[in-house]
Design an enzyme around this catalytic site. Sequence first.
Site, PDB file in Angstrom:
ATOM      1  N   ARG A   1     -11.049   0.525 -11.437  1.00 26.23           N
ATOM      2  CA  ARG A   1     -11.984   0.391 -10.669  1.00 26.23           C
ATOM      3  C   ARG A   1     -12.862   1.516 -10.205  1.00 26.23           C
ATOM      4  NH1 ARG A   1      -9.061  -1.118  -4.741  1.00 26.23           N
ATOM      5  NH2 ARG A   1      -7.784   0.815  -5.544  1.00 26.23           N
TER       6      ARG A   1
ATOM      7  N   TYR B   1       5.389 -11.078 -12.692  1.00 24.44           N
ATOM      8  CA  TYR B   1       6.754 -11.092 -13.005  1.00 24.44           C
ATOM      9  C   TYR B   1       6.372 -12.760 -12.541  1.00 24.44           C
ATOM     10  CZ  TYR B   1       8.760  -7.015 -12.277  1.00 24.44           C
ATOM     11  OH  TYR B   1       9.587  -6.040 -12.284  1.00 24.44           O
TER      12      TYR B   1
ATOM     13  N   ASP C   1       9.637   1.416 -20.323  1.00 22.31           N
ATOM     14  CA  ASP C   1       8.837   0.243 -19.876  1.00 22.31           C
ATOM     15  C   ASP C   1       7.563   0.236 -21.012  1.00 22.31           C
ATOM     16  OD1 ASP C   1       9.963  -0.107 -17.012  1.00 22.31           O
ATOM     17  OD2 ASP C   1       8.732   1.828 -16.417  1.00 22.31           O
TER      18      ASP C   1
ATOM     19  N   ALA D   1      -5.461   1.773 -14.807  1.00 23.90           N
ATOM     20  CA  ALA D   1      -4.825   3.526 -15.307  1.00 23.90           C
ATOM     21  C   ALA D   1      -3.881   3.674 -13.824  1.00 23.90           C
ATOM     22  CB  ALA D   1      -6.170   3.991 -14.975  1.00 23.90           C
TER      23      ALA D   1
ATOM     24  N   ASN E   1      11.667   5.842 -15.598  1.00 20.17           N
ATOM     25  CA  ASN E   1      13.389   4.515 -15.440  1.00 20.17           C
ATOM     26  C   ASN E   1      14.110   4.352 -15.431  1.00 20.17           C
ATOM     27  OD1 ASN E   1      12.456   3.516 -18.012  1.00 20.17           O
ATOM     28  ND2 ASN E   1      12.128   1.480 -17.008  1.00 20.17           N
TER      29      ASN E   1
ATOM     30  N   GLN F   1      12.661  -4.185 -20.668  1.00 18.96           N
ATOM     31  CA  GLN F   1      12.961  -2.483 -20.437  1.00 18.96           C
ATOM     32  C   GLN F   1      14.519  -2.081 -20.207  1.00 18.96           C
ATOM     33  OE1 GLN F   1      13.510  -1.117 -16.907  1.00 18.96           O
ATOM     34  NE2 GLN F   1      13.967  -3.111 -16.586  1.00 18.96           N
TER      35      GLN F   1
ATOM     36  N   SER G   1      17.040  -6.438 -11.586  1.00 14.95           N
ATOM     37  CA  SER G   1      18.311  -5.821 -12.358  1.00 14.95           C
ATOM     38  C   SER G   1      19.500  -6.166 -11.973  1.00 14.95           C
ATOM     39  CB  SER G   1      17.474  -4.150 -11.990  1.00 14.95           C
ATOM     40  OG  SER G   1      16.628  -3.751 -13.006  1.00 14.95           O
TER      41      SER G   1
ATOM     42  N   LYS H   1       9.310   6.712  -9.317  1.00 11.93           N
ATOM     43  CA  LYS H   1       9.059   6.938 -11.316  1.00 11.93           C
ATOM     44  C   LYS H   1       8.872   8.550 -11.718  1.00 11.93           C
ATOM     45  CE  LYS H   1       8.952   1.872 -13.101  1.00 11.93           C
ATOM     46  NZ  LYS H   1       8.471   1.458 -13.335  1.00 11.93           N
TER      47      LYS H   1
ATOM     48  N   THR I   1      12.482   3.098 -10.049  1.00 13.19           N
ATOM     49  CA  THR I   1      11.336   2.004  -9.447  1.00 13.19           C
ATOM     50  C   THR I   1      10.380   2.232  -8.460  1.00 13.19           C
ATOM     51  OG1 THR I   1      10.621  -0.191  -9.479  1.00 13.19           O
ATOM     52  CG2 THR I   1      12.511   0.077  -8.110  1.00 13.19           C
TER      53      THR I   1
HETATM   54  P1  ATR Z   1       1.264   1.490 -11.197  1.00  7.31           P
HETATM   55  O1  ATR Z   1       2.526   2.665 -11.015  1.00  7.31           O
HETATM   56  O2  ATR Z   1       1.969  -0.200 -10.352  1.00  7.31           O
HETATM   57  O3  ATR Z   1       0.381   1.477 -11.982  1.00  7.31           O
HETATM   58  P2  ATR Z   1      -0.763   2.225  -9.499  1.00  7.31           P
HETATM   59  O4  ATR Z   1       0.127   4.232  -9.905  1.00  7.31           O
HETATM   60  O5  ATR Z   1      -0.708   2.217  -8.019  1.00  7.31           O
HETATM   61  O6  ATR Z   1       0.693   1.264  -9.908  1.00  7.31           O
HETATM   62  O7  ATR Z   1      -1.661   1.779 -10.255  1.00  7.31           O
HETATM   63  C1  ATR Z   1      -1.966   0.480  -9.252  1.00  7.31           C
HETATM   64  C2  ATR Z   1      -3.931   0.094 -10.564  1.00  7.31           C
HETATM   65  O8  ATR Z   1      -4.177  -1.459 -10.830  1.00  7.31           O
HETATM   66  C3  ATR Z   1      -5.364   1.311 -10.401  1.00  7.31           C
HETATM   67  O9  ATR Z   1      -5.471   1.485 -12.278  1.00  7.31           O
HETATM   68  C4  ATR Z   1      -5.965   1.295  -9.399  1.00  7.31           C
HETATM   69  O10 ATR Z   1      -7.059   0.829  -9.283  1.00  7.31           O
HETATM   70  P3  ATR Z   1      -7.873   2.560  -8.340  1.00  7.31           P
HETATM   71  O11 ATR Z   1      -7.435   3.386  -9.876  1.00  7.31           O
HETATM   72  O12 ATR Z   1      -9.040   1.995  -8.777  1.00  7.31           O
HETATM   73  O13 ATR Z   1      -6.684   2.442  -7.808  1.00  7.31           O
HETATM   74  C5  ATR Z   1      -5.829  -0.755  -9.593  1.00  7.31           C
HETATM   75  N1  ATR Z   1      -5.668  -1.494  -8.296  1.00  7.31           N
HETATM   76  C6  ATR Z   1      -4.706  -1.286  -7.178  1.00  7.31           C
HETATM   77  N2  ATR Z   1      -5.683  -2.991  -6.060  1.00  7.31           N
HETATM   78  C7  ATR Z   1      -7.014  -2.967  -6.231  1.00  7.31           C
HETATM   79  C8  ATR Z   1      -8.118  -4.255  -6.864  1.00  7.31           C
HETATM   80  N3  ATR Z   1      -7.832  -4.389  -5.358  1.00  7.31           N
HETATM   81  N4  ATR Z   1      -9.013  -4.018  -7.429  1.00  7.31           N
HETATM   82  C9  ATR Z   1      -8.825  -3.156  -8.483  1.00  7.31           C
HETATM   83  N5  ATR Z   1      -8.054  -2.298  -8.827  1.00  7.31           N
HETATM   84  C10 ATR Z   1      -7.005  -2.286  -8.328  1.00  7.31           C
END
Ligand code: ATR
Length: 279
Positions: free
Chosen positions: A156, A229, A107, A132, A92, A255, A22, A71, A67
Amino acid sequence: MELNGQTAVYGIIGYPVKHSKSPTFQTKAFQHLNINAVYLPFEVKPEDLEKAIQGIKALSIKGFNITVPHKEEVIKYLDEVSPEVEYIGACNTVVNIDGYLKGYNTDAYGFITGLKELEPSLEGKKVLVIGAGGASRAVIYSLIKEGVDKIYLANRTIQKAEKLKLDFLPLSKFVQQIIQPITLDQIDNYLPESEIIVNTTSVGLKENDPHLFDYSKINKNQTVVDIIYKQTPLLKVAQEKGCKWQDGLPMLLYQGAKAFQIWTGKEPPIDIMEEVLKS
Ligand code: ATR
């Protein structure tokens, strides 16, 4: 433009923030429009966030981006937030109007503007969104606003997908039908009917990360987006199959362009910003 006593200061706070693109592209945009301003990176540890916000007010920093990991946390220090921030639960972009801080989420705009380059009409589409977390919430907000028909929300931890759905219930009376939480194992069942696939997780950042599902089942009529990215293994398969695909650069660009517009009230020089990002 010579810097002087009237130079406005903008910036980004994050931890870490060293790799942020940025500062380069926002500074270039200011220069291009002859705006007397600079944009700087500020590394702020989570425990110092409140002090950093006080500092921003004390130093009359005109506006800033936020960031990871701030956030969500930053919201409680703001005086006002936009409806997007309320729904998404993440902010953000902040504008500082004489010490009154107003927060936005650009975003969601960034994601959807990028996606529309590939898919100009999203109404009625079926979308598979993986993840999620905070990024996913911005993606889902924008997809619902565009009138998609279905979002298979694979995560997951299924409880987090269920929670996201509940949080979005006030957004549209159709949310109950639109968002369908599923597990990663169930992706195979919903993949064939998904017209757009979006990865919002950090999986794929490293080349040897496990695959989120069997990528060989992707077909060439599907559009594949990864908000990372770079060309992730998922995007490589999409390219090999002949799909329309996109990495996280357009989202980053748009964004930032929207934030620039909020701060300056001016039309952002998109081409110049894009050139910097791609160099
Ligand atoms: P961000 O703000 O970048 O979205 P986050 O809020 O930490 O970061 O969310 C990370 C997402 O990546 C979540 O959906 C996470 O799944 P969980 O909710 O089960 O933790 C997913 N994620 C991270 N590592 C993963 C992995 N190795 N396999 C599958 N999903 C993963």
